[in-house]
Design an enzyme around this catalytic site. Structure first.
Site, short mmCIF file in Angstrom:
data_model
loop_
_atom_site.label_atom_id
_atom_site.label_comp_id
_atom_site.label_asym_id
_atom_site.label_seq_id
_atom_site.Cartn_x
_atom_site.Cartn_y
_atom_site.Cartn_z
N SER A 32 46.10 39.04 38.98
CA SER A 32 46.90 38.79 37.78
C SER A 32 45.99 38.10 36.79
CB SER A 32 48.07 37.85 38.13
OG SER A 32 48.65 37.31 36.97
N TYR A 67 51.71 30.56 42.53
CA TYR A 67 51.27 31.89 42.08
C TYR A 67 49.84 31.84 41.55
CZ TYR A 67 51.82 36.49 39.80
OH TYR A 67 51.68 37.81 39.41
#
Ligand code: NAD
Length: 256
Positions: free
Chosen positions: A139, A152
């Protein structure tokens, strides 16, 4: 590009980005092993329209024993995995001091540790067959941080680190390992965050615009099809010397 004769395993491919990547690889001729929760019949039908052979295994990738079962299935029914796409991922948003411990553990297990387990199980077969591609869907949060996403961001930075190590350990072989780092993509994972904002303001269009405006200068979502095309490039001969990269496709997010 012709991926006929290759088998691709895409974790978390019953929806979103994983499904988009599976479709692109199948379009290029690869056999596909899908993985993920929920009813897989729609994904199987969609991918099956392109691929020569497609199967689904419902392993929970937070559990190393189930990952081992997934690889036993791949070996038995497909003769092994040539293209591994580590895509399964979840999100939870909370300040670090309120972050639920079980959510932290789940995010690290699914978004990071699963890629270690799939990679260690995939590499021996790739080395034996003399070709392989490992593509980690990290990401833009593998490159930069954001508030409220401790687990995350930590997992995705870890995944970028794992990518570099695996790329170095395979550097003299025809196996490559890279990470793709998407910005906002409109999938169920992101719709959930839009819904949370819309609950406060009562205006979904505005919630969607504000979400983009805060981070993604293009003010437009990345699509699973675009990410699939990038994965396909990494599988091509032109991608032979792309090794250990963390390649962002993020509408300009990380350029700020
Ligand atoms: P999604 O929620 O649409 O899909 C996630 C997939 O993972 C589903 O198929 C789900 O069944 C599967 N999954 C979840 N937990 C699993 C588990 N324990 N075992 C096996 N499968 C599991 O999400 P998405 O947006 O398509 O995200 C896919 C990946 O892309 C994730 O790693 C995510 O972090 C990453 N990503 C997404 C965005 C975005 O904006 N959507 C941006 C950057 C990175």
């Amino acid at each position: 590009m012709n991926l006929t004769g290759k088998t691709a395993l895409v974790t978390g491919s019953t929806s979103g980005i994983g499904l988009g990547i599976a479709l692109k690889l199948a379009e290029a001729g690869a056999d596909l092993i899908l993985n993920g929760f929920g009813d897989a019949s729609a994904a199987l039908a969609e991918v099956g329209r392109h691929g020569r052979k497609v199967g689904h295994h419902g392993a929970d990738v937070s559990d190393p024993a189930q990952i081992a079962e997934l690889f036993a299935y791949a070996e038995r029914d497909f003769g092994g995995v040539d293209i591994l796409v580590n895509n399964a991922g979840i999100q939870h948003v909370a300040p670090v001091e309120e972050f639920p411990v079980e959510r932290w553990d789940a995010i690290i297990a699914i978004n990071l540790s699963s890629a270690f387990h799939t990679t260690r199980l995939a590499l021996p077969g790739m080395r034996q067959r003399g070709w392989g591609r490992i593509i980690n869907i990290a990401s833009v949060h593998g490159l930069v941080g954001s508030e409220q996403k401790a687990a995350y961001v930590a997992a995705k930075h870890g995944l970028v680190g794992l990518t570099k190590v695996v790329a170095l350990e395979t550097a003299t072989t025809p196996i490559t390992c890279n990470a793709i780092c998407p910005g906002w993509v409109l999938t169920p994972l992101v719709q959930q965050q839009i819904d949370e904002r819309a609950r406060e303001s009562g205006d979904e269009q505005r919630a969607r615009h504000d979400l983009l405006a805060e981070k993604q200068p293009s003010l437009d979502f990345v699509t699973p099809t675009q990410l699939g095309a990038m994965a396909l490039f990494l599988c091509s001969e032109a991608g032979d010397q792309v090794r250990g990269a963390a390649w962002n496709m993020d509408g300009g997010w990380a350029a700020r």
